[in-house]
Design a protein around this motif. Structure first.
Motif, mmCIF file in Angstrom:
data_model
loop_
_atom_site.group_PDB
_atom_site.id
_atom_site.type_symbol
_atom_site.label_atom_id
_atom_site.label_comp_id
_atom_site.label_asym_id
_atom_site.label_seq_id
_atom_site.Cartn_x
_atom_site.Cartn_y
_atom_site.Cartn_z
ATOM 1 N N VAL A 1 -1.144 19.431 -1.190
ATOM 2 C CA VAL A 1 -2.316 18.660 -0.756
ATOM 3 C C VAL A 1 -2.031 17.171 -0.794
ATOM 4 O O VAL A 1 -2.427 16.422 0.098
ATOM 5 C CB VAL A 1 -3.546 19.009 -1.618
ATOM 6 N N HIS A 2 -1.310 16.715 -1.811
ATOM 7 C CA HIS A 2 -0.986 15.296 -1.894
ATOM 8 C C HIS A 2 -0.175 14.840 -0.688
ATOM 9 O O HIS A 2 -0.394 13.756 -0.149
ATOM 10 C CB HIS A 2 -0.194 15.013 -3.178
ATOM 11 N N GLY A 3 0.760 15.673 -0.267
ATOM 12 C CA GLY A 3 1.584 15.305 0.867
ATOM 13 C C GLY A 3 0.777 15.118 2.136
ATOM 14 O O GLY A 3 1.081 14.247 2.960
ATOM 15 N N VAL A 4 -0.290 15.890 2.287
ATOM 16 C CA VAL A 4 -1.123 15.801 3.475
ATOM 17 C C VAL A 4 -1.932 14.507 3.492
ATOM 18 O O VAL A 4 -2.122 13.890 4.540
ATOM 19 C CB VAL A 4 -2.073 17.019 3.566
ATOM 20 N N VAL A 5 -2.414 14.076 2.332
ATOM 21 C CA VAL A 5 -3.329 12.919 2.303
ATOM 22 C C VAL A 5 -2.608 11.599 2.023
ATOM 23 O O VAL A 5 -3.241 10.556 1.985
ATOM 24 C CB VAL A 5 -4.436 13.126 1.247
ATOM 25 N N LEU A 6 -1.292 11.618 1.851
ATOM 26 C CA LEU A 6 -0.572 10.387 1.516
ATOM 27 C C LEU A 6 -0.804 9.289 2.549
ATOM 28 O O LEU A 6 -1.111 8.143 2.194
ATOM 29 C CB LEU A 6 0.926 10.672 1.397
ATOM 30 N N ASP A 7 -0.657 9.611 3.824
ATOM 31 C CA ASP A 7 -0.830 8.601 4.864
ATOM 32 C C ASP A 7 -2.250 8.043 4.874
ATOM 33 O O ASP A 7 -2.465 6.853 5.149
ATOM 34 C CB ASP A 7 -0.495 9.181 6.235
ATOM 35 N N MET A 8 -3.218 8.898 4.567
ATOM 36 C CA MET A 8 -4.604 8.433 4.580
ATOM 37 C C MET A 8 -4.862 7.434 3.450
ATOM 38 O O MET A 8 -5.584 6.445 3.621
ATOM 39 C CB MET A 8 -5.562 9.615 4.451
ATOM 40 N N ILE A 9 -4.248 7.677 2.292
ATOM 41 C CA ILE A 9 -4.413 6.741 1.179
ATOM 42 C C ILE A 9 -3.841 5.381 1.559
ATOM 43 O O ILE A 9 -4.483 4.338 1.374
ATOM 44 C CB ILE A 9 -3.711 7.271 -0.086
ATOM 45 N N ALA A 10 -2.625 5.398 2.084
ATOM 46 C CA ALA A 10 -1.986 4.142 2.477
ATOM 47 C C ALA A 10 -2.792 3.446 3.565
ATOM 48 O O ALA A 10 -2.969 2.219 3.540
ATOM 49 C CB ALA A 10 -0.563 4.401 2.956
ATOM 50 N N GLN B 1 -4.465 -0.328 3.541
ATOM 51 C CA GLN B 1 -4.069 -1.331 4.527
ATOM 52 C C GLN B 1 -5.272 -1.905 5.268
ATOM 53 O O GLN B 1 -5.267 -3.073 5.682
ATOM 54 C CB GLN B 1 -3.068 -0.725 5.511
ATOM 55 N N LYS B 2 -6.312 -1.093 5.441
ATOM 56 C CA LYS B 2 -7.505 -1.547 6.158
ATOM 57 C C LYS B 2 -8.512 -2.231 5.251
ATOM 58 O O LYS B 2 -9.473 -2.834 5.740
ATOM 59 C CB LYS B 2 -8.163 -0.352 6.854
ATOM 60 N N ALA B 3 -8.339 -2.133 3.963
ATOM 61 C CA ALA B 3 -9.301 -2.730 3.031
ATOM 62 C C ALA B 3 -9.265 -4.253 3.126
ATOM 63 O O ALA B 3 -8.194 -4.844 3.285
ATOM 64 C CB ALA B 3 -8.984 -2.288 1.607
ATOM 65 N N PRO B 4 -10.442 -4.905 3.053
ATOM 66 C CA PRO B 4 -10.468 -6.368 3.080
ATOM 67 C C PRO B 4 -9.635 -6.985 1.960
ATOM 68 O O PRO B 4 -9.026 -8.041 2.147
ATOM 69 C CB PRO B 4 -11.963 -6.688 2.904
ATOM 70 N N ASP B 5 -9.635 -6.336 0.802
ATOM 71 C CA ASP B 5 -8.871 -6.830 -0.344
ATOM 72 C C ASP B 5 -8.107 -5.657 -0.967
ATOM 73 O O ASP B 5 -8.562 -5.045 -1.934
ATOM 74 C CB ASP B 5 -9.814 -7.463 -1.371
ATOM 75 N N PRO B 6 -6.937 -5.309 -0.417
ATOM 76 C CA PRO B 6 -6.187 -4.161 -0.918
ATOM 77 C C PRO B 6 -5.867 -4.243 -2.409
ATOM 78 O O PRO B 6 -5.901 -3.226 -3.109
ATOM 79 C CB PRO B 6 -4.896 -4.200 -0.083
ATOM 80 N N PRO C 1 0.784 -1.237 0.000
ATOM 81 C CA PRO C 1 0.000 0.000 0.000
ATOM 82 C C PRO C 1 0.816 1.288 0.000
ATOM 83 O O PRO C 1 0.477 2.236 -0.701
ATOM 84 C CB PRO C 1 -0.835 -0.114 1.281
ATOM 85 N N THR C 2 1.888 1.345 0.795
ATOM 86 C CA THR C 2 2.661 2.589 0.865
ATOM 87 C C THR C 2 3.308 2.911 -0.469
ATOM 88 O O THR C 2 3.230 4.053 -0.959
ATOM 89 C CB THR C 2 3.738 2.498 1.957
ATOM 90 N N ALA C 3 3.946 1.914 -1.085
ATOM 91 C CA ALA C 3 4.589 2.125 -2.385
ATOM 92 C C ALA C 3 3.555 2.484 -3.444
ATOM 93 O O ALA C 3 3.786 3.363 -4.291
ATOM 94 C CB ALA C 3 5.356 0.872 -2.803
ATOM 95 N N PHE C 4 2.407 1.830 -3.400
ATOM 96 C CA PHE C 4 1.361 2.127 -4.380
ATOM 97 C C PHE C 4 0.833 3.551 -4.195
ATOM 98 O O PHE C 4 0.588 4.270 -5.173
ATOM 99 C CB PHE C 4 0.206 1.125 -4.245
ATOM 100 N N SER C 5 0.644 3.966 -2.943
ATOM 101 C CA SER C 5 0.144 5.313 -2.670
ATOM 102 C C SER C 5 1.103 6.373 -3.184
ATOM 103 O O SER C 5 0.692 7.386 -3.757
ATOM 104 C CB SER C 5 -0.071 5.496 -1.160
ATOM 105 N N GLU C 6 2.399 6.142 -2.978
ATOM 106 C CA GLU C 6 3.407 7.088 -3.468
ATOM 107 C C GLU C 6 3.394 7.153 -4.988
ATOM 108 O O GLU C 6 3.507 8.233 -5.578
ATOM 109 C CB GLU C 6 4.782 6.680 -2.951
ATOM 110 N N ALA C 7 3.237 6.005 -5.633
ATOM 111 C CA ALA C 7 3.181 5.977 -7.095
ATOM 112 C C ALA C 7 1.908 6.648 -7.599
ATOM 113 O O ALA C 7 1.912 7.310 -8.651
ATOM 114 C CB ALA C 7 3.257 4.535 -7.593
ATOM 115 N N ASP C 8 0.829 6.485 -6.857
ATOM 116 C CA ASP C 8 -0.442 7.127 -7.207
ATOM 117 C C ASP C 8 -0.283 8.644 -7.217
ATOM 118 O O ASP C 8 -0.671 9.337 -8.165
ATOM 119 C CB ASP C 8 -1.503 6.697 -6.191
#
Length: 251
Positions: free
Chosen positions: A176-185, A189-194, A146-153
């Motif tokens: 704005v992207h920098g603020v929401v990066l952690d939320m995306i990841a 991570q919490k999704a049943p099927d990431p 998730p973290t790597a994918f969020s950064e690539a997103d």
């Protein structure tokens, strides 16, 4: 009901010095390349101590407005406009507790929508290839988590912002992207099927790329706003969701 008042925050002397210098620069009374008076002269003009002047200059320097050296007889140098300075100031604002997630998302919807509209108009073959490359990087990041994918997103969206050719859009997008990066990841991570969520995100980005390539900026902007709403709506109150839905529906 009696009026409700808030606690008054004391203002320190150095803040008043900073405000006056900033005002002089913004109004053009002080121009890039000119110098402020020496420390001693500033002390006399503002009626404050040397430590107050130095604290004010430290704040101004950290904001990229002046370059100062203690004891410089020529006085601090007023610096030209710097995108880095603007980005730093906006980053501080975006991280303030008073700024809600809904406000950040509203702003991001407007900025990204505009970026896609311009990107679809101004696109070049090289820029489309860069956008395709950013999407390929997202696909490769799926297996890294998730973290790597969020950064690539976010890198994909930064590419779109650069395609707009507008420096303010580029800076605002990065902030704005920098603020929401952690939320995306965190959402991934919490999704049943990431992986399913990542696959859906990739499909959305494929559609946005196709719309930009076809020159249909309105479709690309609509897709971006709808995806942002879908992704973050469950973090908002019903009133906040309604306000965001106006941006999605255009009414």
């Amino acid at each position: 009901m009696p009026a409700q008042f808030q606690t008054v925050q004391p203002v320190r002397a150095y803040q008043r010095v900073v405000e006056q210098v900033e005002e002089a620069v913004l109004t053009g009374a002080l121009k890039p390349g000119e110098r402020l008076p020496s420390e001693r002269e500033l002390m006399a003009q503002f009626g404050v101590s040397r430590s107050t002047v130095r604290e004010a200059l430290r704040v101004l320097e950290s904001g990229g407005m002046v370059r100062s050296r203690p004891g410089d007889p020529h006085g601090p140098l007023v610096l030209p406009y710097s995108p880095a300075g603007l980005e730093k100031s906006m980053s501080r604002l975006a991280h303030l507790d008073q700024l809600s997630l809904a406000e950040l998302l509203q702003f991001r919807m407007m900025v990204e929508g505009g970026a896609y509209l311009l990107a679809a108009r101004l696109r070049t073959d090289a820029q489309l290839a860069e956008m395709r490359g950013a999407l390929d990087a997202m696909e490769r990041a799926v297996d890294r988590g998730p973290t790597a994918f969020s950064e690539a997103d976010l890198a994909f969206h930064d590419t779109v912002a650069r395609m707009s050719g507008n420096m303010l859009i580029i800076i605002c997008s990065q902030v704005v992207h920098g603020v929401v990066l952690d939320m995306i990841a965190g959402k991934l991570q919490k999704a049943p099927d990431p992986r399913a969520v990542m696959a859906e995100t990739l499909d959305h980005h494929q559609q946005a790329l196709a719309a930009v390539r076809a020159g249909n900026g309105q479709l690309a902007a609509d897709l971006a706003r709808a995806k942002l709403y879908e992704y973050y709506a469950d973090h908002l109150s019903s009133e906040e969701r309604t306000a965001l839905k106006w941006l999605v529906d255009g009414r």
